[in-house]
Design a protein around this motif. Structure first.
Motif, PDB file in Angstrom:
ATOM      1  N   LYS A 250       0.521  -0.847  -0.007  1.00 14.16           N
ATOM      2  CA  LYS A 250      -0.153   0.181   0.372  1.00 14.16           C
ATOM      3  C   LYS A 250       1.128   1.481   0.275  1.00 14.16           C
ATOM      4  O   LYS A 250       1.106   2.508   0.806  1.00 14.16           O
ATOM      5  N   PRO A 251       1.824   1.470  -0.852  1.00 21.26           N
ATOM      6  CA  PRO A 251       2.437   2.546  -1.736  1.00 21.26           C
ATOM      7  C   PRO A 251       1.490   4.275  -1.073  1.00 21.26           C
ATOM      8  O   PRO A 251       0.331   4.097  -1.761  1.00 21.26           O
ATOM      9  N   LEU A 336      13.255  -1.773   0.634  1.00 19.40           N
ATOM     10  CA  LEU A 336      12.691  -1.364  -0.397  1.00 19.40           C
ATOM     11  C   LEU A 336      11.768  -2.418  -0.444  1.00 19.40           C
ATOM     12  O   LEU A 336      11.749  -4.053   0.028  1.00 19.40           O
ATOM     13  N   ASP A 337      10.523  -2.616   0.013  1.00 20.52           N
ATOM     14  CA  ASP A 337       9.370  -3.397  -0.759  1.00 20.52           C
ATOM     15  C   ASP A 337       8.652  -3.568  -1.632  1.00 20.52           C
ATOM     16  O   ASP A 337       7.996  -2.293  -2.322  1.00 20.52           O
ATOM     17  N   THR A 343      -0.135  -7.264   3.968  1.00 23.34           N
ATOM     18  CA  THR A 343      -0.154  -6.830   4.236  1.00 23.34           C
ATOM     19  C   THR A 343      -1.626  -7.519   5.180  1.00 23.34           C
ATOM     20  O   THR A 343      -1.923  -8.094   5.175  1.00 23.34           O
ATOM     21  N   GLY A 344      -1.666  -6.129   6.856  1.00 23.39           N
ATOM     22  CA  GLY A 344      -2.603  -7.073   7.197  1.00 23.39           C
ATOM     23  C   GLY A 344      -4.370  -5.913   6.207  1.00 23.39           C
ATOM     24  O   GLY A 344      -5.178  -6.877   6.808  1.00 23.39           O
ATOM     25  N   ALA A 345      -3.444  -5.338   5.897  1.00 20.15           N
ATOM     26  CA  ALA A 345      -5.175  -4.849   5.089  1.00 20.15           C
ATOM     27  C   ALA A 345      -4.753  -3.742   5.004  1.00 20.15           C
ATOM     28  O   ALA A 345      -3.976  -2.999   4.920  1.00 20.15           O
ATOM     29  N   ALA A 346      -5.446  -3.634   3.313  1.00 16.83           N
ATOM     30  CA  ALA A 346      -4.857  -2.351   2.558  1.00 16.83           C
ATOM     31  C   ALA A 346      -6.674  -1.962   1.292  1.00 16.83           C
ATOM     32  O   ALA A 346      -6.549  -3.684   1.604  1.00 16.83           O
ATOM     33  N   PRO A 347      -6.616  -1.411   0.461  1.00 19.08           N
ATOM     34  CA  PRO A 347      -7.738  -0.802  -0.129  1.00 19.08           C
ATOM     35  C   PRO A 347      -7.110  -1.932  -1.177  1.00 19.08           C
ATOM     36  O   PRO A 347      -6.593  -2.500  -1.559  1.00 19.08           O
ATOM     37  N   GLN A 348      -7.720  -3.278  -1.651  1.00 15.02           N
ATOM     38  CA  GLN A 348      -7.681  -3.727  -3.099  1.00 15.02           C
ATOM     39  C   GLN A 348      -6.574  -3.110  -3.753  1.00 15.02           C
ATOM     40  O   GLN A 348      -6.074  -3.508  -4.645  1.00 15.02           O
ATOM     41  N   ILE A 349      -7.814  -1.996  -4.081  1.00 17.19           N
ATOM     42  CA  ILE A 349      -8.025  -1.138  -5.925  1.00 17.19           C
ATOM     43  C   ILE A 349      -5.571  -0.695  -5.184  1.00 17.19           C
ATOM     44  O   ILE A 349      -5.193  -0.446  -6.644  1.00 17.19           O
ATOM     45  N   ILE A 350      -5.378  -0.398  -4.451  1.00 10.70           N
ATOM     46  CA  ILE A 350      -3.912   0.255  -4.406  1.00 10.70           C
ATOM     47  C   ILE A 350      -2.921  -1.506  -4.133  1.00 10.70           C
ATOM     48  O   ILE A 350      -2.562  -1.005  -4.617  1.00 10.70           O
TER      49      ILE A 350
END
Lengths: 503, 274
Positions: A250-251, A336-337, A343-350
């Protein structure tokens, strides 16, 4: 109109002839799939195919299948896209997802092959010959100065050698996963394994629980925009500090641990009230520039007697220039990732559409730092879907000093990649704070499995090094000449500095 | 880290890489920071505290950073004469710091405990992630003041700004108390800019006088401070008035506006998933 247009993704099939009617599946499922009326009755709509019930069914009578409901084929409107539209029309919400990017992007790793020795130089057998994996994380001096040791030889001059570096027995660490997103038993497992393997675990941004203090020399303490649990004691306990600017999954997006996951222990460790949301702003509001980053790096160093400070960023388009700025700002390592990181949670679109593959990021950052003559000033840690020791070796050949594993570490602890981390109901007891679930991970068991994984991959890396005819991982580091590309376009080959196979 | 690396990277121009002149008189140590690089000023402050002094006077300060950074112990007072640099009292955990002059950005950043008294103005992003202690500023402050202040059990941070503040005050605030007085200001115009309390999910903001609803973030409710509020606010303002030689009665002669979050979970219904 029905409440939902979305049909179950999986079908739970129980062979009732074999079923013991023991109710183990009811008890094991964290998602609430099963009810029990003389025999277990599944509600398919709740199943995430995590296989907890399958694994623990004593009769082996449960099978999880894909729900093969036919939808008219449409390569453009995939069934996942259609489901998203339906769900968002129902709720108006932002689609949330756990784990990493699951879209079928090309994997650069899978288009790279390693070299090996044949005839003209001998390969090395790591079982019978020394094979060095030890790695020092941190800033290296511009030149090494020596002085007479008084016994006819020489030794490193005081203060002129490798100072403030962290010794790793193998160039692999555990990536940051916060206490809160994962359970305390997961944190304990990671810390114990890090100590046993001579590597590091990373607190993530959720603070350091007191139970982990005995392992503090193997812990990186993270400072993120929410500053949870950050105080002088926390900073001083870590072997190193890490400023988290971004995350591959989730940058540019902050964190948001829902109030349901903030129980008493999480609240104590994060030093925030129970039940209230833990919000990490998208930026650090004291970092709007490289100069500000330098200010924070040196603030952390001032507070801790100049311990190493790393900076973690998501791989984005301008990653090489940003990394150069980070090194010039005084960071001891750059983390660098890549965009397939978990992720434990992120907006899917991101999660699915933002960022760069880690392979590209490693290569361009390594090259940029070399071109600028500052590669020695910081180590590079690479993460974002390191799936095997092959990825491990290729990442190092592309220019990484160290890799970090998160998803693989969770898999070692039972994760089946059902992508339900954000629900807080993980049946494997990993990404949950429900006591009946978290107790499923015994830290001793977890530490052993994690150590096994680290040792296995390290041994495989040694095998690869042996085949390459080198006896130290240092000789592979940034050695892109030992890689060749198959099926990568010319431009990509040029960007990552790898020749096509046959050249 | 070798000294050579440090010098090659370049300290801020004009600073000297030397140890400051230090004199001790009983329990007081005076450090002359004139043109001395921050690292050596702060080393001298730490050394003085380790020596057991109770008052550290730092004179001729001109933008040196990180004064009070990460220091612990409640029985130490640092008196700073001049302009304190960025990240004053960051991570601080106990001491009292008094600035006879102005401060720059990042005062009380991630501070845990202690007191910071600024007899002048201060810059942006004050008290970011501050978890406890008190920051009192006599004059004006900049943008994003009190951002993401939080509270935890007995740790409740308090920040009082005597002058006016710009946009995004109290943004993301999760706990603690932010007070804006708008009294000792060199500026005309409203006491605070826009977007005050945006994303706020804990704590309380008090403003002397009134704000327009457009200035306030949508996560906040606007109330008039009542007697109960003045019971918690009163002692803070008394202490503040005493520090800066102001008249307490004059401060409270105008009713205060109180901003509190409507929800401690402002984004609870933002997400969905399959």
């Amino acid at each position: 109109m029905p409440i939902s247009l979305i049909q179950p993704e999986f079908k739970v099939e129980i062979d009732y002839d074999k079923c013991h009617k023991c109710g183990r599946c009811v008890q094991q499922c964290g998602w609430g799939v099963y009810s029990f009326n003389e025999r277990p009755i599944p509600d398919d709509s709740k199943c995430r195919a995590c296989h907890r019930c399958v694994t623990y069914c004593p009769a082996h009578c449960i099978v999880i299948k894909k729900n093969d409901l036919a939808l008219r084929d449409n390569a453009n409107w995939t069934s996942a896209l259609r489901k998203s539209v339906w769900r968002q029309a129902e709720t108006g919400g932002v689609m949330l997802a756990g784990m990493g990017n699951d879209k079928p992007y090309q994997s650069v790793f899978d288009h790279l092959v390693l070299d090996a020795c044949q005839v003209t130089n001998p390969s090395i057998d790591p079982l019978r010959e020394p094979m060095e994996l030890r790695t020092y994380l941190g800033r290296k001096p511009d030149n090494v100065e020596v002085e007479p040791d008084g016994a006819g030889g020489y030794k490193l001059k005081e203060g002129a050698g490798v100072t403030n570096n962290i010794k790793l027995e193998t160039p692999m660490i555990f990536s940051p996963m916060s206490y809160g997103s994962v359970s305390l038993n997961v944190h304990k497992s990671l810390a114990m394994a890090a100590e046993r393997c001579g590597i590091l675990m990373n607190t993530g941004e959720g603070g350091l629980h007191a139970d982990l203090y005995p392992y503090q020399d193997n812990v990186i303490v993270q400072v993120a925009s929410g500053r949870f649990g950050v105080n002088p004691e926390y900073l001083n306990r870590g072997a190193a500090m890490e400023i988290k600017v971004g995350q591959g999954a989730k940058p540019g997006i902050g964190g948001h641990l829902p109030g349901e996951k903030i129980n008493k222990e999480v609240s104590e460790t994060r030093m925030i009230p129970q039940g209230s949301d833990a919000i990490s702003p998208a930026p650090h509001h004291d970092i709007y520039s490289i100069e500000d980053l330098r200010q924070l790096i040196y603030s952390l160093k001032e507070a801790t007697g100049y311990k190493p400070v790393g900076v973690k960023i998501a791989a984005v388009h301008n990653v090489a220039a940003i990394a150069s700025g980070i090194v010039r700002a005084g960071a001891d390592y750059v983390y660098l990732d890549g965009f397939k990181g978990g992720t434990g949670a992120a907006p899917q679109i991101i999660r699915d559409h933002v960022g760069l593959p880690i392979e590209i990021a490693i290569a361009v950052v390594d090259q940029r730092l070399r071109d600028e003559g500052i590669r020695n000033q910081a180590s590079i840690i690479a993460a974002g879907s390191i799936r095997s020791s092959a990825d491990f070796a290729k990442a190092i050949a592309l220019g990484a000093d160290v890799v970090a594993i998160g998803s693989a570490a969770l898999m070692a602890l039972g994760c089946h990649m059902c992508q339900g981390c954000h629900t807080g109901s993980c049946s494997w007891g990993l990404t949950t704070q429900k006591p009946e679930l978290t107790r499923r991970v015994d830290p001793e068991w977890g530490a052993e499995r994690l150590s096994n994984l680290v040792h296995a991959w390290s041994h495989e890396l040694q095998e690869i090094l042996g085949a390459l005819g080198v006896n130290s991982v240092e000789s592979l580091r940034g050695s892109r000449e030992r890689l060749r590309a198959i099926g990568l376009d010319e431009q990509t080959c040029k960007i990552i500095g790898v020749k096509p196979a046959g050249m | 880290m070798t000294e050579t690396t440090e010098i090659r990277q370049g300290p801020i121009e004009g600073y000297l890489m030397v140890e400051p002149h230090v004199t001790r008189d009983g329990d007081t140590v005076t450090i002359d920071a004139a043109s001395v690089y921050y690292k050596y000023v702060n080393q001298a402050i730490r050394a003085a505290i380790a020596d057991g002094v109770t008052t550290v006077r730092v004179i001729n300060v001109n933008g040196q950073r990180y004064i009070g950074n990460g220091l612990s112990g409640t029985d130490v007072t640092i008196e700073v004469y001049g302009t304190a640099g960025q990240d004053l009292s960051m991570f601080m955990n106990g001491p009292t710091v008094r600035i006879h002059g102005n401060a720059q950005d990042g005062v009380g950043n991630t501070m845990n405990a202690g007191r910071v008294m600024i007899h002048g103005d201060a810059g942006d992003v004050l008290g970011y992630g501050m978890r406890g202690g008190r920051v009192y500023i006599k004059g004006d402050v900049g943008y994003r003041v009190g951002i993401h202040m939080k509270a935890y059990e007995s740790l409740v941070p308090v920040m009082v700004c005597g002058g006016k503040s710009r946009d995004f005050s109290g943004e993301y605030m999760a706990g603690g108390m932010l007070v804006l007085l708008g009294m000792n200001s060199q500026f005309d115009g409203p006491i605070v800019g826009g977007y005050i309390g945006t994303g706020m999910h804990g704590g309380v903001i008090y403003l002397r006088g009134e704000v327009e609803p457009w200035q306030v973030g949508k996560e906040c409710g606007i109330f008039t401070a009542d007697e109960e509020d003045m019971k918690t606010l009163g002692p803070v303002l008394k202490e503040y008035a005493e520090e800066f030689g102001m008249d307490y009665d004059e401060i409270i002669s105008v009713p205060f506006t109180k901003l509190v979050p409507i929800s401690h979970r402002p984004y609870g219904k933002l997400y969905t998933y399959v």
